[in-house]
Design a protein around this motif. Structure first.
Motif, PDB file in Angstrom:
ATOM      1  N   THR A 192       0.858  -1.174   0.000  1.00 31.06           N
ATOM      2  CA  THR A 192       0.000   0.000   0.000  1.00 31.06           C
ATOM      3  C   THR A 192       0.899   1.229   0.000  1.00 31.06           C
ATOM      4  OG1 THR A 192      -1.710  -1.194   1.203  1.00 31.06           O
ATOM      5  CG2 THR A 192      -1.777   1.223   1.321  1.00 31.06           C
TER       6      THR A 192
ATOM      7  N   TYR B  72      -5.903   0.428  -1.475  1.00 28.35           N
ATOM      8  CA  TYR B  72      -5.297  -0.414  -0.447  1.00 28.35           C
ATOM      9  C   TYR B  72      -4.832  -1.705  -1.119  1.00 28.35           C
ATOM     10  CZ  TYR B  72      -5.006  -3.010   3.972  1.00 28.35           C
ATOM     11  OH  TYR B  72      -4.580  -3.752   5.033  1.00 28.35           O
TER      12      TYR B  72
ATOM     13  N   PHE C 148      -4.709  -5.067  -1.220  1.00 28.20           N
ATOM     14  CA  PHE C 148      -5.480  -6.065  -0.498  1.00 28.20           C
ATOM     15  C   PHE C 148      -6.212  -6.933  -1.504  1.00 28.20           C
ATOM     16  CE2 PHE C 148      -9.628  -7.147   1.377  1.00 28.20           C
ATOM     17  CZ  PHE C 148      -9.241  -7.729   2.570  1.00 28.20           C
TER      18      PHE C 148
ATOM     19  N   LYS D 121      -3.830  -6.718  -4.773  1.00 29.35           N
ATOM     20  CA  LYS D 121      -2.460  -7.208  -4.627  1.00 29.35           C
ATOM     21  C   LYS D 121      -2.061  -8.025  -5.863  1.00 29.35           C
ATOM     22  CE  LYS D 121      -1.187  -8.147  -0.495  1.00 29.35           C
ATOM     23  NZ  LYS D 121      -0.967  -8.771   0.830  1.00 29.35           N
TER      24      LYS D 121
ATOM     25  N   SER E 259       1.200 -16.014   3.702  1.00 29.24           N
ATOM     26  CA  SER E 259       0.414 -14.899   4.185  1.00 29.24           C
ATOM     27  C   SER E 259      -0.045 -15.182   5.609  1.00 29.24           C
ATOM     28  CB  SER E 259      -0.806 -14.673   3.292  1.00 29.24           C
ATOM     29  OG  SER E 259      -1.578 -13.602   3.811  1.00 29.24           O
TER      30      SER E 259
ATOM     31  N   ASP F 253      -7.433 -13.402   3.668  1.00 28.09           N
ATOM     32  CA  ASP F 253      -7.795 -12.301   2.776  1.00 28.09           C
ATOM     33  C   ASP F 253      -6.862 -12.253   1.569  1.00 28.09           C
ATOM     34  OD1 ASP F 253      -9.922 -11.457   4.364  1.00 28.09           O
ATOM     35  OD2 ASP F 253      -8.617 -10.180   5.574  1.00 28.09           O
ATOM     36  N   ASP F 254      -5.705 -12.888   1.681  1.00 23.37           N
ATOM     37  CA  ASP F 254      -4.747 -12.950   0.581  1.00 23.37           C
ATOM     38  C   ASP F 254      -4.958 -14.168  -0.307  1.00 23.37           C
ATOM     39  OD1 ASP F 254      -3.325 -10.591   0.968  1.00 23.37           O
ATOM     40  OD2 ASP F 254      -2.030 -11.502   2.474  1.00 23.37           O
TER      41      ASP F 254
END
Length: 86
Positions: free
Chosen positions: A12, A29, A31, A35, A57, A61-62
């Motif tokens: 970020t 962001y 995310f 990403k 990770s 969320d990844d």
């Protein structure tokens, strides 16, 4: 990052005004799918053997980026969990 031999960092970005951090983000962001988008704009994924690549990770969320490689791991406190083969 360069002192560790790391050439590329995806993160970020923080907004700066007159040389000072503003407390706001510069752009989105980094995310989830953002990403992955940044990774794809930074390197050519086709140049890598993703079936032999690894991703780590501390958050599900990844999952979008973890799903890119065959060997993905979730790191939680003192435990590393291998995710199912993608």
């Amino acid at each position: 990052a360069s002192i560790y031999g790391i050439n590329n960092v995806i993160s970020t970005n923080l907004a700066v005004h007159n040389g000072n951090l503003t407390g706001f983000l510069d752009g989105n962001y980094c995310f989830g799918s953002e990403k992955v988008r940044r990774l794809k704009s930074s390197i050519k994924l086709n140049d890598y053997n993703l079936s032999k690549s690894f991703a780590y990770s501390d958050s599900l969320d990844d999952l979008p980026i973890l799903s890119l490689v065959q060997n993905s791991f979730l790191v939680k406190e003192h435990e590393i969990i291998k995710l199912e083969d993608n």
